[in-house]
Design a protein around this motif. Structure first.
Motif, PDB file in Angstrom:
ATOM      1  N   MET A   1       0.837  -1.179   0.000  1.00 60.25           N
ATOM      2  CA  MET A   1       0.000   0.000   0.000  1.00 60.25           C
ATOM      3  C   MET A   1       0.877   1.237   0.000  1.00 60.25           C
ATOM      4  O   MET A   1       1.863   1.294   0.718  1.00 60.25           O
ATOM      5  CB  MET A   1      -0.835   0.002   1.281  1.00 60.25           C
ATOM      6  CG  MET A   1      -2.279   0.057   1.045  1.00 60.25           C
ATOM      7  SD  MET A   1      -3.049   0.286   2.630  1.00 60.25           S
ATOM      8  CE  MET A   1      -4.451  -0.660   2.385  1.00 60.25           C
TER       9      MET A   1
ATOM     10  N   GLU B   1      -2.763   5.959  -0.587  1.00 56.21           N
ATOM     11  CA  GLU B   1      -3.930   5.109  -0.341  1.00 56.21           C
ATOM     12  C   GLU B   1      -4.272   5.083   1.143  1.00 56.21           C
ATOM     13  O   GLU B   1      -5.438   5.134   1.529  1.00 56.21           O
ATOM     14  CB  GLU B   1      -3.662   3.696  -0.858  1.00 56.21           C
ATOM     15  CG  GLU B   1      -3.591   3.609  -2.363  1.00 56.21           C
ATOM     16  CD  GLU B   1      -3.119   2.250  -2.825  1.00 56.21           C
ATOM     17  OE1 GLU B   1      -2.399   1.576  -2.047  1.00 56.21           O
ATOM     18  OE2 GLU B   1      -3.482   1.865  -3.939  1.00 56.21           O
ATOM     19  N   THR B   2      -3.270   5.003   1.968  1.00 57.28           N
ATOM     20  CA  THR B   2      -3.490   4.994   3.413  1.00 57.28           C
ATOM     21  C   THR B   2      -4.125   6.313   3.859  1.00 57.28           C
ATOM     22  O   THR B   2      -5.055   6.332   4.663  1.00 57.28           O
ATOM     23  CB  THR B   2      -2.154   4.779   4.157  1.00 57.28           C
ATOM     24  OG1 THR B   2      -1.555   3.578   3.680  1.00 57.28           O
ATOM     25  CG2 THR B   2      -2.371   4.684   5.643  1.00 57.28           C
TER      26      THR B   2
END
Length: 191
Positions: free
Chosen positions: A19, A23-24
């Motif tokens: 990830m 995205e986090t």
């Protein structure tokens, strides 16, 4: 052997996709947004509920304000000493800085046999008071002497109980319940 293990690990890591920080961050922002909307709705419901509770308390206080109370004795008047004809008592306010329009007060009488609403009664300023404002207003430093005429259909005799309900335009009802003594006098202090 070492090279075989190293190649196996490198093939293993090539197939994984991790990830990214972006995205986090997007997921974190979505969670925070959902949580803040939920918190806002919960707080709004709580504030609305508290306001409703507060208005209920204030309405309850309004209904008890300007409540009258009996000051002193309740006298029974029987000029012919055969039956009770009038009841006389003094009222004052139980809460300061309030007032009651005496012309709007209603007095009801009832006993075991008779129920009479809006009976005949009169009032006058007590000799212990000084008129401060309007003559029909009972104010915090005044006392009014109320004389209630017992309905002609009521035959109150010795040891019989009767009730007077004094209903002001705002505030709580004042209930006066008394029992006549064994012998009727012209003027009696009804206990």
């Amino acid at each position: 052997m070492f090279q075989k293990i190293a190649r196996a690990f490198s093939k293993l890591r090539r197939g994984e996709r991790g990830m990214t920080g972006l995205e986090t961050a997007i997921i974190l922002i979505a969670f925070v947004t959902v949580a803040s909307v939920l918190a806002y709705s919960v707080l709004s419901a709580g504030i609305f509920s508290a306001e409703r509770g507060k208005s209920t308390v204030y309405q309850g206080l309004e209904s008890t304000q300007a409540t009258m109370e009996v000051e002193g004795s309740v006298l029974g008047l029987s000029p012919n000493q055969s039956k009770l004809e009038q009841v006389q008592f003094t009222v004052g306010l139980s809460i300061q800085d309030e007032q009651v329009d005496m012309d709007a007060v209603v007095i009801n009488y009832y006993d075991e046999e008779v129920h009479s609403e809006n009976v005949t009664w009169s009032y006058e300023l007590s000799s212990q008071s000084t008129e401060r404002g309007s003559t029909n207003m009972l104010e915090d430093d005044e006392l009014m002497v109320v004389t209630v005429t017992i309905p002609a259909t009521a035959t109150r005799e010795a040891y019989e109980t009767f009730t007077l309900q004094v209903i002001p335009p705002t505030g709580a009802t004042l209930t006066i319940q008394r029992t006549l003594p064994g012998a009727l006098d012209k003027v009696m202090d009804l206990q």
